[in-house]
Design an enzyme around this catalytic site. Sequence first.
Site, PDB file in Angstrom:
ATOM      1  N   SER A  81      24.648  49.273  76.271  1.00 11.85           N
ATOM      2  CA  SER A  81      24.898  50.563  76.660  1.00 11.85           C
ATOM      3  C   SER A  81      25.446  50.675  77.969  1.00 11.85           C
ATOM      4  CB  SER A  81      23.330  51.189  76.907  1.00 11.85           C
ATOM      5  OG  SER A  81      22.666  50.512  77.799  1.00 11.85           O
ATOM      6  N   HIS A  94      26.437  51.332  69.663  1.00  9.61           N
ATOM      7  CA  HIS A  94      25.372  51.781  70.894  1.00  9.61           C
ATOM      8  C   HIS A  94      24.590  52.723  70.151  1.00  9.61           C
ATOM      9  CE1 HIS A  94      24.398  54.016  74.693  1.00  9.61           C
ATOM     10  NE2 HIS A  94      23.573  53.090  74.351  1.00  9.61           N
ATOM     11  N   GLU A 116      27.299  55.580  68.866  1.00 14.50           N
ATOM     12  CA  GLU A 116      28.839  55.184  69.712  1.00 14.50           C
ATOM     13  C   GLU A 116      29.320  53.998  69.081  1.00 14.50           C
ATOM     14  OE1 GLU A 116      28.689  57.580  73.740  1.00 14.50           O
ATOM     15  OE2 GLU A 116      27.507  55.422  73.808  1.00 14.50           O
ATOM     16  N   ASN A 159      26.787  58.317  78.364  1.00 17.31           N
ATOM     17  CA  ASN A 159      26.497  57.806  79.840  1.00 17.31           C
ATOM     18  C   ASN A 159      27.612  57.983  81.035  1.00 17.31           C
ATOM     19  OD1 ASN A 159      23.685  56.896  79.473  1.00 17.31           O
ATOM     20  ND2 ASN A 159      24.445  55.009  78.778  1.00 17.31           N
TER      21      ASN A 159
END
Length: 519
Positions: A140, A161, A173, A211
Amino acid sequence: MSANVTVRGSDDVTASEPTALAQDRTVAVVGTGTMGQGIAQVALVAGHPVRLYDNAPGRAAEAVAALTARLDRLVEKGRLDASAREAAVGRLHASEELAELADAALVVEAIVEHLPVKQQLFADLEKVVGDDTVLATNTSSLSVTAIAGGLRLPGRFVGLHFFNPAPLLPLVEVVSGFATDADVATRAYETMKGWGKTPVRCADTPGFIVNRVARPFYAEALRVYEEGAADPATIDAALRECGGFRMGPFELTDLIGQDVNEAVTRSVWESFYQDPKFTPSLAQRRLVESGRLGRKSGHGWFSYAEGAERPEPHTAPPAEAPEKIVVRGDLGPAEPLVGLFEEAGIKVRRKGGGGFLVLPGGGRLVLADGETSFEYHGDDIVYFDLALDYARASRIVLSTSEQTSAEVLAEAVGLFQALGKQVSVIGDVPGMIVARTVAMLADLAADAVDRGVATAEDVDTAMRLGVNYPAGPLEWAGKVGHERVRDLLMALHERYPTGRYAPSLATARRAYAEEGQDS
């Protein structure tokens, strides 16, 4: 890998495009923690033979037992047929040696977030698996490109991810590193769809999509807190009850873990060479240093001790509603308020120009625009915050300066209370809470799209599914208006000239295009 691939288990039909991994192909998961077990469960329920490996002796067998218990609970809850459970358990195997993964068509790594450890694992895997095996990392925070950098065949390496808990959250992802072959990324994408997930394509950038784009959700709340404009409970309530977010940033970071959230923020900031748009919070750093890590430590922004009372958001006492108001010009995204006021029995008179409300006492109600009340010398100004949906919002946030009269503030409070809303009054902070948060989210999202990180659709999908946003940032910006987003950010930039709020070229382009459509 060639774009013309033969999928084993499909009667040797040659596909012209990469396809999802066939169900009879083995999926191996390395790492048996929460994420590893979750990914293994997803692959298992999708019909694949699954091998679990962990370098700690006995851990893989323990994980198989734990996964079997999970499947049993699914049967008890009626979410899995008993026969499907039996078949799945028959396909699940523990591996004590890495060599036992040799027949895997896909290996997904979910081990410690430490680059050298991951690099060594994949170097060892390359000695074991076939050249057509797809290698994937669930990282991540680390670079997919860097993890694959030392591989003999980096083209077959991809990021997958998952979000925790992997069996429940739909988003994955699919991250292409610098050397990832396009057909490998497509195969991974199609495989995730076959597993019932919602994959999004993403380039290898710090934080990937979620993120990276999500940083302002935490950062702007922390900035408002650091400036003393509002307390954590009030900021959380504003973003939940006015902004429509599922959780506020303070309660959410307490759930995630303050150390984890701060580490991700710091990692993204450092990866972008300390870009001011990603600057971490000193207040959060102090919280981590104090050991108040959130729920797991019993105290974060809030106390989780037995019997502890959660602080209530600041809510204004009842005030008398004005009988009439004047609406000057178009209120933009706040225009739905006009109909709500009329439905509440408040007389509304419209006049041209301005884009604000005039209260009976002469004060103005202005939608958050990045400026402050104290700048309006001689005028009574009350700012109100942006809402996702003014009809459904249960709370409205107002901000005032010391210059604002008590009478005008009372009229503003009473006006929104007449709509059945609770009202919170915060300090005179530019951009307030929801408006500055949405503007920054939209700016980072637009910048990511224009830099080729992902498509606009995938960015919005990722933010809705990965972190439960009520709307994708670009979708929301489209409703608010890219011009308004740009102008709010420019106003913030003038008041905080650090570069943090300077609108990206991507936002400027969208605003310019919008201006051209309006002319």
